[in-house]
Design a protein around this motif. Sequence first.
Motif, PDB file in Angstrom:
ATOM      1  N   LYS A   1       0.822  -1.211   0.000  1.00 45.20           N
ATOM      2  CA  LYS A   1       0.000   0.000   0.000  1.00 45.20           C
ATOM      3  C   LYS A   1       0.858   1.264   0.000  1.00 45.20           C
ATOM      4  CE  LYS A   1      -3.824  -2.245   2.444  1.00 45.20           C
ATOM      5  NZ  LYS A   1      -3.468  -3.535   1.944  1.00 45.20           N
ATOM      6  N   THR A   2       2.143   1.137   0.311  1.00 41.57           N
ATOM      7  CA  THR A   2       2.993   2.327   0.429  1.00 41.57           C
ATOM      8  C   THR A   2       4.051   2.441  -0.664  1.00 41.57           C
ATOM      9  OG1 THR A   2       4.497   1.176   1.939  1.00 41.57           O
ATOM     10  CG2 THR A   2       2.683   2.423   2.934  1.00 41.57           C
ATOM     11  N   PHE A   3       4.324   1.359  -1.398  1.00 44.57           N
ATOM     12  CA  PHE A   3       5.337   1.417  -2.446  1.00 44.57           C
ATOM     13  C   PHE A   3       4.799   2.225  -3.617  1.00 44.57           C
ATOM     14  CE2 PHE A   3       7.880   0.076  -6.034  1.00 44.57           C
ATOM     15  CZ  PHE A   3       9.142  -0.140  -5.489  1.00 44.57           C
ATOM     16  N   LYS A   4       5.572   3.195  -4.086  1.00 43.22           N
ATOM     17  CA  LYS A   4       5.163   4.048  -5.209  1.00 43.22           C
ATOM     18  C   LYS A   4       6.055   3.781  -6.412  1.00 43.22           C
ATOM     19  CE  LYS A   4       2.184   6.269  -2.670  1.00 43.22           C
ATOM     20  NZ  LYS A   4       0.963   5.545  -2.479  1.00 43.22           N
ATOM     21  N   GLY A   5       5.474   3.836  -7.596  1.00 42.14           N
ATOM     22  CA  GLY A   5       6.235   3.675  -8.829  1.00 42.14           C
ATOM     23  C   GLY A   5       6.354   2.229  -9.240  1.00 42.14           C
ATOM     24  N   TRP A   6       7.126   2.007 -10.307  1.00 40.14           N
ATOM     25  CA  TRP A   6       7.348   0.656 -10.813  1.00 40.14           C
ATOM     26  C   TRP A   6       8.381  -0.047  -9.962  1.00 40.14           C
ATOM     27  CZ3 TRP A   6       7.683   1.065 -16.856  1.00 40.14           C
ATOM     28  CH2 TRP A   6       6.457   1.468 -17.341  1.00 40.14           C
ATOM     29  N   CYS A   7       8.166  -1.313  -9.747  1.00 37.64           N
ATOM     30  CA  CYS A   7       9.050  -2.110  -8.907  1.00 37.64           C
ATOM     31  C   CYS A   7      10.025  -2.888  -9.783  1.00 37.64           C
ATOM     32  CB  CYS A   7       8.213  -3.063  -8.062  1.00 37.64           C
ATOM     33  SG  CYS A   7       9.163  -3.993  -6.858  1.00 37.64           S
TER      34      CYS A   7
ATOM     35  N   ASN B   1      11.251  -5.116  -0.660  1.00 39.71           N
ATOM     36  CA  ASN B   1      11.407  -5.850   0.601  1.00 39.71           C
ATOM     37  C   ASN B   1      11.499  -4.891   1.788  1.00 39.71           C
ATOM     38  OD1 ASN B   1      11.974  -8.491   1.950  1.00 39.71           O
ATOM     39  ND2 ASN B   1      13.871  -7.429   2.457  1.00 39.71           N
ATOM     40  N   ASP B   2      12.339  -3.865   1.659  1.00 43.03           N
ATOM     41  CA  ASP B   2      12.496  -2.884   2.740  1.00 43.03           C
ATOM     42  C   ASP B   2      11.185  -2.165   3.028  1.00 43.03           C
ATOM     43  OD1 ASP B   2      15.167  -3.576   2.881  1.00 43.03           O
ATOM     44  OD2 ASP B   2      15.870  -1.830   1.749  1.00 43.03           O
ATOM     45  N   LYS B   3      10.467  -1.777   1.969  1.00 45.48           N
ATOM     46  CA  LYS B   3       9.201  -1.058   2.135  1.00 45.48           C
ATOM     47  C   LYS B   3       8.173  -1.935   2.848  1.00 45.48           C
ATOM     48  CE  LYS B   3       7.543   2.906   0.719  1.00 45.48           C
ATOM     49  NZ  LYS B   3       7.969   4.164   1.283  1.00 45.48           N
ATOM     50  N   CYS B   4       8.099  -3.197   2.474  1.00 49.86           N
ATOM     51  CA  CYS B   4       7.138  -4.115   3.103  1.00 49.86           C
ATOM     52  C   CYS B   4       7.452  -4.336   4.578  1.00 49.86           C
ATOM     53  CB  CYS B   4       7.116  -5.452   2.362  1.00 49.86           C
ATOM     54  SG  CYS B   4       6.319  -5.370   0.744  1.00 49.86           S
ATOM     55  N   LEU B   5       8.737  -4.488   4.894  1.00 50.35           N
ATOM     56  CA  LEU B   5       9.117  -4.692   6.294  1.00 50.35           C
ATOM     57  C   LEU B   5       8.759  -3.488   7.151  1.00 50.35           C
ATOM     58  CD1 LEU B   5      12.545  -6.509   5.823  1.00 50.35           C
ATOM     59  CD2 LEU B   5      10.361  -7.515   6.542  1.00 50.35           C
ATOM     60  N   LYS B   6       8.841  -2.279   6.574  1.00 50.62           N
ATOM     61  CA  LYS B   6       8.455  -1.067   7.303  1.00 50.62           C
ATOM     62  C   LYS B   6       6.943  -0.881   7.344  1.00 50.62           C
ATOM     63  CE  LYS B   6      12.742   1.334   6.337  1.00 50.62           C
ATOM     64  NZ  LYS B   6      13.433   2.276   5.476  1.00 50.62           N
ATOM     65  N   GLU B   7       6.247  -1.414   6.339  1.00 52.79           N
ATOM     66  CA  GLU B   7       4.794  -1.245   6.230  1.00 52.79           C
ATOM     67  C   GLU B   7       4.035  -1.994   7.322  1.00 52.79           C
ATOM     68  OE1 GLU B   7       1.599  -2.355   2.786  1.00 52.79           O
ATOM     69  OE2 GLU B   7       3.425  -1.338   2.127  1.00 52.79           O
ATOM     70  N   SER B   8       4.486  -3.215   7.639  1.00 56.15           N
ATOM     71  CA  SER B   8       3.780  -4.010   8.646  1.00 56.15           C
ATOM     72  C   SER B   8       4.700  -5.081   9.217  1.00 56.15           C
ATOM     73  CB  SER B   8       2.551  -4.674   8.026  1.00 56.15           C
ATOM     74  OG  SER B   8       1.970  -5.595   8.923  1.00 56.15           O
ATOM     75  N   SER B   9       4.552  -5.332  10.512  1.00 59.10           N
ATOM     76  CA  SER B   9       5.338  -6.399  11.131  1.00 59.10           C
ATOM     77  C   SER B   9       4.810  -7.774  10.727  1.00 59.10           C
ATOM     78  CB  SER B   9       5.312  -6.252  12.651  1.00 59.10           C
ATOM     79  OG  SER B   9       3.979  -6.346  13.120  1.00 59.10           O
ATOM     80  N   ALA B  10       3.618  -7.824  10.113  1.00 59.32           N
ATOM     81  CA  ALA B  10       3.051  -9.091   9.644  1.00 59.32           C
ATOM     82  C   ALA B  10       3.754  -9.587   8.384  1.00 59.32           C
ATOM     83  CB  ALA B  10       1.557  -8.924   9.376  1.00 59.32           C
ATOM     84  N   TYR B  11       4.436  -8.680   7.674  1.00 58.32           N
ATOM     85  CA  TYR B  11       5.112  -9.054   6.436  1.00 58.32           C
ATOM     86  C   TYR B  11       6.513  -9.582   6.724  1.00 58.32           C
ATOM     87  CZ  TYR B  11       1.406  -6.423   4.080  1.00 58.32           C
ATOM     88  OH  TYR B  11       0.209  -5.958   3.634  1.00 58.32           O
ATOM     89  N   SER B  12       6.878 -10.647   6.009  1.00 58.05           N
ATOM     90  CA  SER B  12       8.224 -11.211   6.170  1.00 58.05           C
ATOM     91  C   SER B  12       9.171 -10.714   5.077  1.00 58.05           C
ATOM     92  CB  SER B  12       8.153 -12.744   6.149  1.00 58.05           C
ATOM     93  OG  SER B  12       7.649 -13.202   4.905  1.00 58.05           O
ATOM     94  N   GLY B  13       8.668  -9.905   4.162  1.00 54.65           N
ATOM     95  CA  GLY B  13       9.489  -9.355   3.087  1.00 54.65           C
ATOM     96  C   GLY B  13       8.629  -8.934   1.923  1.00 54.65           C
TER      97      GLY B  13
ATOM     98  N   LEU C   1       4.779  -4.460  -9.990  1.00 53.56           N
ATOM     99  CA  LEU C   1       4.240  -4.031  -8.709  1.00 53.56           C
ATOM    100  C   LEU C   1       5.013  -4.680  -7.565  1.00 53.56           C
ATOM    101  CD1 LEU C   1       0.446  -4.449  -9.571  1.00 53.56           C
ATOM    102  CD2 LEU C   1       1.786  -2.333  -9.583  1.00 53.56           C
ATOM    103  N   CYS C   2       4.977  -4.021  -6.418  1.00 50.61           N
ATOM    104  CA  CYS C   2       5.618  -4.539  -5.209  1.00 50.61           C
ATOM    105  C   CYS C   2       4.587  -5.334  -4.419  1.00 50.61           C
ATOM    106  CB  CYS C   2       6.154  -3.377  -4.381  1.00 50.61           C
ATOM    107  SG  CYS C   2       6.804  -3.865  -2.772  1.00 50.61           S
ATOM    108  N   PHE C   3       4.904  -6.584  -4.141  1.00 50.58           N
ATOM    109  CA  PHE C   3       4.021  -7.432  -3.340  1.00 50.58           C
ATOM    110  C   PHE C   3       4.721  -7.829  -2.053  1.00 50.58           C
ATOM    111  CE2 PHE C   3       2.106  -7.851  -7.464  1.00 50.58           C
ATOM    112  CZ  PHE C   3       0.753  -7.920  -7.182  1.00 50.58           C
ATOM    113  N   CYS C   4       3.984  -7.708  -0.952  1.00 50.39           N
ATOM    114  CA  CYS C   4       4.501  -8.067   0.367  1.00 50.39           C
ATOM    115  C   CYS C   4       4.141  -9.522   0.663  1.00 50.39           C
ATOM    116  CB  CYS C   4       3.918  -7.148   1.427  1.00 50.39           C
ATOM    117  SG  CYS C   4       4.344  -5.404   1.153  1.00 50.39           S
ATOM    118  N   ILE C   5       5.024 -10.186   1.396  1.00 47.23           N
ATOM    119  CA  ILE C   5       4.886 -11.614   1.678  1.00 47.23           C
ATOM    120  C   ILE C   5       4.394 -11.817   3.110  1.00 47.23           C
ATOM    121  CG2 ILE C   5       6.127 -13.810   1.820  1.00 47.23           C
ATOM    122  CD1 ILE C   5       8.266 -12.459  -0.034  1.00 47.23           C
TER     123      ILE C   5
END
Length: 84
Positions: free
Chosen positions: A38-44, A51-63, A72-76
């Motif tokens: 939800k926070t990554f902007k632009g083309w991935c 990975n860094d953006k997802c880790l900062k976005e939520s502690s539920a994400y592992s990367g 697109l950027c997808f969080c795991i």
Amino acid sequence: MMEASQRKLSAAVVLLLLLIVAAEMGPVQAGECLSQSKTFKGWCFNSDRCNDKCLKESSAYSGGKCRGLYFLCFCITPCAASLE
């Protein structure tokens, strides 16, 4: 003569699209669920940034990783085991 060139070009474009789609539908790690960041902007293009953006976005994400035809950027997150 022109028709043969157009056919070859069309065939090359179709083949390229099929290769891109096949690469994007590659295997996903077992127990891995993906949700678009939800926070990554632009083309991935760089999965490390994603990975860094997802880790900062939520502690539920592992990367995170770049996926899809639209780069697109997808969080795991871990998936719940399905009962079969």
